[in-house]
Every structure is written in structure tokens, then in C-alpha cells.
Write a protein that holds these residues in place. Structure first.
Motif, PDB file in Angstrom:
ATOM      1  N   GLY A   1       0.818  -1.205   0.000  1.00  0.00           N
ATOM      2  CA  GLY A   1       0.000   0.000   0.000  1.00  0.00           C
ATOM      3  C   GLY A   1       0.853   1.257   0.000  1.00  0.00           C
ATOM      4  N   ARG A   2       2.185   1.060  -0.145  1.00  0.00           N
ATOM      5  CA  ARG A   2       3.108   2.209  -0.102  1.00  0.00           C
ATOM      6  C   ARG A   2       4.066   2.111  -1.293  1.00  0.00           C
ATOM      7  N   LYS A   3       3.480   1.952  -2.454  1.00  0.00           N
ATOM      8  CA  LYS A   3       4.292   1.628  -3.631  1.00  0.00           C
ATOM      9  C   LYS A   3       5.266   2.734  -4.018  1.00  0.00           C
ATOM     10  N   GLU A   4       4.849   3.988  -3.944  1.00  0.00           N
ATOM     11  CA  GLU A   4       5.748   5.049  -4.431  1.00  0.00           C
ATOM     12  C   GLU A   4       6.976   5.183  -3.544  1.00  0.00           C
ATOM     13  N   ALA A   5       6.790   5.130  -2.231  1.00  0.00           N
ATOM     14  CA  ALA A   5       7.946   5.190  -1.335  1.00  0.00           C
ATOM     15  C   ALA A   5       8.817   3.944  -1.514  1.00  0.00           C
ATOM     16  N   ALA A   6       8.156   2.799  -1.726  1.00  0.00           N
ATOM     17  CA  ALA A   6       8.908   1.559  -1.929  1.00  0.00           C
ATOM     18  C   ALA A   6       9.744   1.631  -3.205  1.00  0.00           C
ATOM     19  N   VAL A   7       9.165   2.201  -4.264  1.00  0.00           N
ATOM     20  CA  VAL A   7       9.912   2.331  -5.520  1.00  0.00           C
ATOM     21  C   VAL A   7      11.088   3.285  -5.355  1.00  0.00           C
ATOM     22  N   GLU A   8      10.909   4.335  -4.565  1.00  0.00           N
ATOM     23  CA  GLU A   8      12.046   5.222  -4.301  1.00  0.00           C
ATOM     24  C   GLU A   8      13.201   4.449  -3.693  1.00  0.00           C
ATOM     25  N   PHE A   9      12.894   3.553  -2.754  1.00  0.00           N
ATOM     26  CA  PHE A   9      13.955   2.758  -2.115  1.00  0.00           C
ATOM     27  C   PHE A   9      14.594   1.807  -3.128  1.00  0.00           C
TER      28      PHE A   9
END
Length: 426
Positions: A314-322
Motif C-alpha cells: 500500500g506504499r508503492k511510491e515510497a517503496a519504488v524510491e527505495f
């Protein structure tokens, strides 16, 4: 400078990179202040590496990362279980080319987060085998490249007037001249994924392949039987390999070479750092590297450790940043400095090679050649289950329980049925 200000600069930089891309204009907008990750470890340096990566990422973005570490085999098993349960426990996974077809329905496609120009920066062989061949979706992004070259005892070879083998025939000839008095000319693995990797290299070198143009099993071809027969004979006929190698995997191979028991090995990039360290090697300064051997060709596998996005996150954008940070220039250079892991970025690899000197420069050029010519087994539906089947088939042939031809023919029949049931031919 505040963390938030740093974060804004980091996001602006990400957007600027994307703006110059050919497609997929994704702009980073972190959607959470904390994410979770299941990351790979192995050896004492890995925990320190991930701690550094996470600290630097948080300092740049303000996004915290809670993470767990597991070694390759238990990590793979846990991802399989969590994926089947459609768990959202972790936003990011460490993963690998080997079993990626098991996750095509569970990892979120990364296509929309990486532009064509960004993807072109990575070694093509890595990106190719991380895609679902049916949909073209990119299931993961490569973090580093894994391929093998020959490591040999240069001091012993010089003493006996030998050169590292270039062909299968020379491998046997040199091995026979080096074997004796408790030492062996070569070591090969005999179990599990390492045995399948070695058979795979020999299969390609002999001119064969895993499947034919219709994606039907072809590893039991004349080339496949020749490859497995040669592999078995290294242990059972020529006896240039320790007799208990039928129970070896990668760690045992590396230990036999670093302890001084065997005089040649085909090993991964991390071996260069291990063998150079007196705390982990008794042969420091006594070895060199050489290209992989050949039969008709000198092909070896070229695979990658990679990073994936949980489709249930549910936190895809922050996960993609990582994920983007872990495959970025700073992280890739740190990997090389810490583990001599070969970069997945072609640009970073060229920088590393240009900066290297002496034996390390020679080794990196040999490794890059192996990667450029490398292959991987097919990513067809059901093939990860075929791998389990192949482990047993290869092990039985290597231990002389079944002939190479009978073992491969039986495995091919069962493999086609496994892939048919999994939908590989739908």
C-alpha cells in the motif's frame, strides 16, 4: 540541512532524471514515511552494507525502512509463502533471476517506474530474464550481476609449467597433471541449484539449450547428454575432482579452493574479495583468474540479484524510491567496494573497470566478457518447478546411479508435463 529539504532535493533529482527519459514519465512522490523490506544477507559484511544503504536513503528522503535479513534459500522460501498468502507484510523484496517466474503474478510490474533510457543502462541479459515473457512486464530490477570466471593457483601452475585450461579437453588434461597427494586439479558442485548452473553452462557450451523454438524441453538433446556425461566424468572417470563433490554446493567449492586443497574453480564475483582476504583465504597472492572454458562456445550463465515491489504493497511510491536507490550509482559502487559485486549498470561497471589496476582489472574484463555472452534458463510458466526436477536428475547422473541419457530423457518427459499444467503452452 534538514531531512525534509534533502528529501525534496532527492525527489527533484529523480524527477529530472525521468524528464530526460524516452518513456514512462514517472515522478517520485513518496506516499509514506516508512516502508518494510525483506533483504538478502550472506556473510558478515551484508548487515553493515544494508545498514549503510538504509541510513543514507532515509537521510536523503526522510522515508524510514524497517527490514529483515535472510540468506538466499530461506529468503526464497519465505517470499514464496508470503506471495501465496498475498501478504502485504513487506513492501520490497530482494529477489533473484533464478526463480523469478514463480513471482510474475505477485510482484508489481516496474515498467512504469523506469524509462526506456533508464532500463538501457542495465546489462540487457539481466533485464531480459527479469521480464514475464507472456506480458513483457518487468518483475524486478537488477541490483548486481552474477557470472563466473576461472580461478586457478598461479603459483602451482607456474611451478609445473601449466597454463589455465581453455577447452574441455585441456580442463581434463591440466586436472590430471595436478591431481595427487591429497590435492585435486578442479572442484565442481554436485547438488541443487549449483549443479543445475554447472550443467547449464556445459549444455550451452556444447551447443544445446533448455528448450526448443516451441518451448518444449530440449536439454536431453545430443548436446545435453554430452554435457552431463562430461560433467559426470570429471568426478567419476577422470577423478580430478574431490570424490565427495557430489554433495558440494557453492560454499564447499569456494572453501576447497581457498583452503588450498584444489587448484582450480569456477566462481562468482564475491570470490575475488574472499580470496584476497587473509582472514578467509590461505592462498592470498597465490591465485589468478582466467576466462571460462569452452567446448563449441565459452558460454556461462549471467544472472542477477534484484529488487522487487510487492504487488500487495500500500506504499508503492515510497517503496519504488527505495528500490531505485538500491540500484543507483552510490549503492552499486558501495557493493563493489564491499563485496566486489559486479555492477548491473553498464555505466558504473565501465567506471569500476577503468579505475581498476593489475589483476583486478584483468579479472573485471574477463567477467564482463562472460556477462556479455551470458545466458539464463527460460522463464516459462512452471520452469521453477522443473528446476527442482533437474536437481535430482543431475545428482543421480553425477553419482553414477543413472546414465546421463536416461536421467535427462526421464526429466524431459516430466518437465514438459509440468510446464503444460502450469500454462507454458496456453
Amino acid at each position: 540541512m534538514s531531512a525534509n529539504l534533502s528529501r525534496r532535493k532527492f525527489l527533484a533529482a529523480s524527477a529530472a532524471v525521468t524528464a530526460g527519459s524516452l518513456a514512462a514519465p514517472w515522478i517520485a512522490r513518496a506516499d509514506a514515511n516508512e516502508i518494510t523490506a525483506l533483504l538478502i544477507t550472506g556473510g558478515p559484511l551484508y548487515p553493515k552494507y544494508w545498514e549503510k544503504i538504509v541510513q543514507d536513503f532515509t537521510a536523503k528522503t526522510g522515508v524510514k525502512v524497517r527490514y529483515d535479513l535472510l540468506e538466499f534459500t530461506p529468503l526464497t522460501a519465505k517470499v514464496v509463502t508470503l506471495s501465496a498468502a498475498r501478504s502485504s507484510q513487506y513492501d520490497v523484496y530482494s529477489t533473484h533471476t533464478a526463480q523469478i517466474d514463480s513471482y510474475f503474478n505477485h510482484f508489481a510490474p516496474l515498467n512504469s517506474y523506469f524509462s526506456d533510457s533508464e532500463l538501457a543502462e542495465f546489462y540487457p541479459v539481466a533485464v531480459k530474464y527479469l521480464r514475464d515473457p507472456k506480458t513483457g512486464n518487468l518483475a524486478a530490477i537488477p541490483r548486481n550481476m552474477d557470472s563466473r570466471v576461472q580461478y586457478y593457483r598461479s603459483d602451482i601452475y607456474q611451478e609445473k609449467g601449466l597454463k589455465p585450461a581453455e577447452t574441455w579437453e585441456e580442463l581434463v588434461d591440466v586436472g590430471l597433471k595436478l591431481t595427487g597427494n591429497g590435492h585435486y586439479g578442479l572442484v565442481v558442485p554436485g547438488q541443487g541449484d549449483p549443479a543445475q548452473r554447472t550443467f547449464s553452462d556445459l549444455l550451452w557450451q556444447a551447443g544445446g539449450d533448455w528448450v526448443d523454438q516451441a518451448n518444449k524441453p530440449a536439454f536431453n538433446s545430443e548436446a545435453g547428454i554430452k554435457a552431463l556425461t562430461f560433467y559426470r566424468d570429471l568426478i567419476q572417470k577422470h577423478k580430478i575432482v574431490p570424490p565427495d563433490a557430489v554433495g558440494y554446493q557453492w560454499n564447499e567449492n569456494s572453501t576447497e579452493f581457498s583452503s588450498g586443497t584444489v587448484y582450480a574453480n569456477f566462481d562468482w564475483p564475491g570470490a575475488f574479495a574472499t580470496l584476497s582476504n587473509p582472514e578467509t583465504s590461505r592462498v592470498v597472492g597465490k591465485w589468478s583468474t582466467a576466462p571460462y572454458v569452452r567446448d563449441k562456445a565459452a558460454i556461462s550463465c549471467a544472472i542477477s540479484h534484484a529488487m522487487a515491489l510487492n504487488g500487495q504493497s500500500g506504499r508503492k511510491e515510497a517503496a519504488v524510491e527505495f528500490i531505485k536507490y538500491t540500484v543507483g550509482p552510490q549503492a552499486q559502487r558501495l557493493q563493489f567496494d564491499q563485496f566486489t559485486n559486479f555492477p548491473s549498470s553498464q555505466a558504473i561497471a565501465k567506471e569500476v573497470i577503468a579505475a581498476a589496476k593489475g589483476p583486478q582489472a584483468v579479472w573485471l574484463q574477463q567477467l564482463e566478457t562472460t556477462i556479455a555472452n551470458g545466458k539464463e534458463w527460460p522463464k516459462l510458466a512452471g520452469f521453477s518447478k522443473v528446476c527442482t526436477l533437474m536437481f535430482s536428475a543431475i545428482e543421480q547422473a553425477l553419482s553414477d546411479q543413472v546414465s546421463p541419457a536416461d536421467s535427462l530423457n526421464q526429466a524431459a518427459t516430466e518437465a514438459e508435463e509440468i510446464m503444460r499444467r502450469a500454462g507454458a503452452y496456453d
